[in-house]
Design a protein around this motif. Sequence first.
Motif, mmCIF file in Angstrom:
data_model
loop_
_atom_site.group_PDB
_atom_site.id
_atom_site.type_symbol
_atom_site.label_atom_id
_atom_site.label_comp_id
_atom_site.label_asym_id
_atom_site.label_seq_id
_atom_site.Cartn_x
_atom_site.Cartn_y
_atom_site.Cartn_z
ATOM 1 N N THR A 71 0.653 -1.270 0.209
ATOM 2 C CA THR A 71 -0.257 -0.031 -0.204
ATOM 3 C C THR A 71 1.086 1.263 -0.059
ATOM 4 O OG1 THR A 71 -0.058 -0.295 2.373
ATOM 5 C CG2 THR A 71 -1.708 -1.234 1.306
ATOM 6 N N ARG A 123 -3.394 2.905 0.737
ATOM 7 C CA ARG A 123 -4.053 2.492 -0.908
ATOM 8 C C ARG A 123 -3.631 1.451 -1.604
ATOM 9 N NH1 ARG A 123 -9.168 4.846 -2.469
ATOM 10 N NH2 ARG A 123 -10.089 5.638 -0.722
ATOM 11 N N GLN A 179 0.572 9.428 -6.083
ATOM 12 C CA GLN A 179 0.695 7.868 -4.575
ATOM 13 C C GLN A 179 2.059 8.053 -5.061
ATOM 14 O OE1 GLN A 179 -0.389 4.551 -7.436
ATOM 15 N NE2 GLN A 179 -1.839 3.919 -5.135
ATOM 16 N N ARG A 201 -7.275 7.863 4.135
ATOM 17 C CA ARG A 201 -7.107 7.821 3.361
ATOM 18 C C ARG A 201 -7.469 9.356 2.865
ATOM 19 N NH1 ARG A 201 -12.250 5.443 1.282
ATOM 20 N NH2 ARG A 201 -12.638 4.133 2.773
#
Length: 212
Positions: free
Chosen positions: A132, A137, A182, A212
């Motif tokens: 993750t 995520r 990300q 998140r």
Amino acid sequence: MAKLYFRYGAMNSGKSTALLQAAYNYEERGQRILLAKPEIDTKGADQISSRLGVERTVDFLIRPEDDVRALFAEHRRRVQEAGADALIPDTGADVACLLVDEAQFLTAEQVDDLLRISVEDGIPVLAYGIRTDFQTRAFPGSARLMELAHSLEELKTICRCGSKALFNARLVGGRFVFDGDQVAIDELSADRVTYESMCARCYLRESAGRLR
């Protein structure tokens, strides 16, 4: 039948060290291997680098648009055509295993290619990566590996508190951040992006309960 293996863990769990050890084990027994990693992992350029100081150049880099099975086939032919290596006993000129570092950065389609390499081409594939991102995520490559891999193995490390680390918290300039792209490769930006492996409790404490 050859298999697709996914060995995953939080940052600093020894993934690259384990990969390089696996490569050494194959070659010590006279087997030929290929090493690869996604091009997006700019840290170390074309090197796989262990935090213990061991480094090795990959045989090929994988771009986001690449067909990994075709790329592997090209390099497999090179190994086959090269014949016996003077430094490795001749056990037949073919690839015994494909090892992929930082596999979380692969696309889902490229992970599909890894499965086909193992099942249809008969070559074991060992993929190493984190599960993750800094917002908890799953990376696309990791998510697909969790779905397809024949074997899943967690490589463990510990949090600052001594508990098992699950998550990868991002720091910019030494401060925790929970928003952003990300992908941000550690220690390369002007703001010095770094990461810390954390257990769920410590992560929630730093994020004020945010996941998140």
